[in-house]
Design an enzyme around this catalytic site. Structure first.
Site, mmCIF file in Angstrom:
data_model
loop_
_atom_site.group_PDB
_atom_site.id
_atom_site.type_symbol
_atom_site.label_atom_id
_atom_site.label_comp_id
_atom_site.label_asym_id
_atom_site.label_seq_id
_atom_site.Cartn_x
_atom_site.Cartn_y
_atom_site.Cartn_z
ATOM 1 N N ASN A 1 0.770 -0.848 -0.001
ATOM 2 C CA ASN A 1 -0.033 -0.058 -0.094
ATOM 3 C C ASN A 1 0.867 1.196 -0.332
ATOM 4 O O ASN A 1 0.567 2.446 -0.350
ATOM 5 C CB ASN A 1 -1.115 0.167 1.681
ATOM 6 C CG ASN A 1 -1.995 -0.856 0.988
ATOM 7 O OD1 ASN A 1 -2.895 -0.740 0.484
ATOM 8 N ND2 ASN A 1 -1.691 -2.284 1.107
ATOM 9 N N HIS B 1 11.118 1.497 5.185
ATOM 10 C CA HIS B 1 10.534 1.487 3.726
ATOM 11 C C HIS B 1 11.872 3.182 3.313
ATOM 12 O O HIS B 1 12.181 3.888 4.376
ATOM 13 C CB HIS B 1 9.168 2.298 3.868
ATOM 14 C CG HIS B 1 8.208 1.578 4.291
ATOM 15 N ND1 HIS B 1 7.889 0.064 3.754
ATOM 16 C CD2 HIS B 1 7.955 1.893 5.646
ATOM 17 C CE1 HIS B 1 6.826 -0.216 4.709
ATOM 18 N NE2 HIS B 1 7.026 0.622 5.769
#
Ligand SMILES: NC(=O)C1=CN([C@@H]2O[C@H](COP(=O)(O)OP(=O)(O)OC[C@H]3O[C@@H](n4cnc5c(N)ncnc54)[C@H](OP(=O)(O)O)[C@@H]3O)[C@@H](O)[C@H]2O)C=CC1
Ligand SMILES: O=C([O-])CC(=O)C(=O)O
Length: 272
Positions: free
Chosen positions: A195, A225
């Site tokens: 997502n 991330h």
């Protein structure tokens, strides 16, 4: 002399969609948040009794967004956007969503936008587990040349996903690339893990021009991330090391806080 009146903003009644790891954590934390009252929680019919038992008298478990809802926060999964968010928007209910990878599905982004237009409301795509989404969306206005995202999680974060066909998650000893593809392909193949990839791509160069690598790494304990973006504005290179939620190692705890921040800002006079 009369005491000055404290400013009284109305209590916001919120409907949550989803009562898994994110939903339960948001529900618990919102109980301490002034100005926010989660009044309803939408769950699958099979989970209705269990959800109501956990909610007690504080909120009502239901299988659809109530007719009189005014504000919805989705934290359920991709299917919830078509099933619940789209009809709510059409009725004029303001919605915030975390399952942003769903927008990689054919036509869904346009459908959501049209539904919000029809209802005279807005659908908010939240930053979720990632930082820098605001900067990337601003940088886009002057033109971007490249956006690359790498999502790295411990093997436990990839269970019950196509990663199990790429490697043996129980025995890998080295970082293993599970996917090197566009953000659209990543979001569709890994709906519970990409997502953030979809969010960064929608903020930046789009789902088909954003390069994504997904990695299972036995040497890490966080969900890491990493994004590199270049353009007229300059360059962003950013690494976020998110602690996973105890109830779901796929999901970073920051996702919960992103949802809470939205609810707080929605009722605050000064927003940040
Ligand atoms: N933007 C971001 O940074 C992030 C976004 N996410 C998104 O949030 C979602 C939820 O995460 P998390 O709470 O950790 O996941 P969980 O699996 O812990 O919980 C999801 C819950 O939602 C329920 N659910 C699934 N589909 C629907 C539906 N259509 N209507 C109502 N309830 C539904 C599930 O029920 P059941 O188990 O019965 O199917 C489950 O109880 C993820 O799937 C992902 O899409 C997650 C992490 C980061
Ligand atoms: O929570 C995270 O670390 C990110 C995640 O699962 C997603 O992008 O779907």
């Amino acid at each position: 002399m009369t005491a000055p009146m404290a400013s009284q903003r109305p209590l916001q009644r919120v409907t949550l969609i989803g009562f898994g790891a994110i939903g339960q954590s948001i529900f618990q934390r919102a109980a301490q948040a002034p100005g926010v009252h989660i009044s309803h929680v939408v769950v699958p019919a099979t989970g209705l009794a269990k959800a109501q038992a956990r909610l007690g008298a504080a909120a009502t478990a239901c299988t659809a967004v109530p007719e009189d809802a005014t504000l919805v926060l989705e934290c359920a999964g991709h299917s919830a956007l078509l099933q619940h968010v789209l009809p709510a928007l059409q009725r004029g209910v303001e919605c915030a969503v975390l399952s942003i990878g769903a927008l990689a599905g054919p036509g869904l982004a346009e459908q959501l936008s049209d539904a919000a237009e029809q209802g005279g409301t807005q659908v908010h795509l939240l930053a979720g587990a990632m930082a820098g989404v605001d900067a990337l969306a601003a940088a886009r206005l002057a033109g971007l040349s490249e956006v690359c995202y790498t999502g790295r999680k411990p093997p436990a974060g990839w269970r019950d996903t196509p990663a199990e066909q790429v490697c043996d998650l129980d025995t890998i000893t080295q970082a293993t690339v599970l996917l090197d593809a566009t953000a659209r392909e990543a979001a569709q193949r890994y709906p519970k893990n990409a997502n953030v990839a979809a969010t960064l791509s929608l903020a930046g160069l789009g789902l088909d021009a954003t390069r994504v690598r997904l990695i299972a790494d036995p040497a890490v304990s966080e969900n890491i991330h990493h994004v590199v973006a270049r353009g007229e504005f300059g360059e962003i290179e950013l690494t976020l090391r998110g602690k996973p939620l105890a109830d779901n190692p796929k999901t970073s705890a920051l996702t919960v806080l992103s949802g809470l921040r939205f609810l707080h800002n929605r009722g605050a006079a000064l927003t940040l």
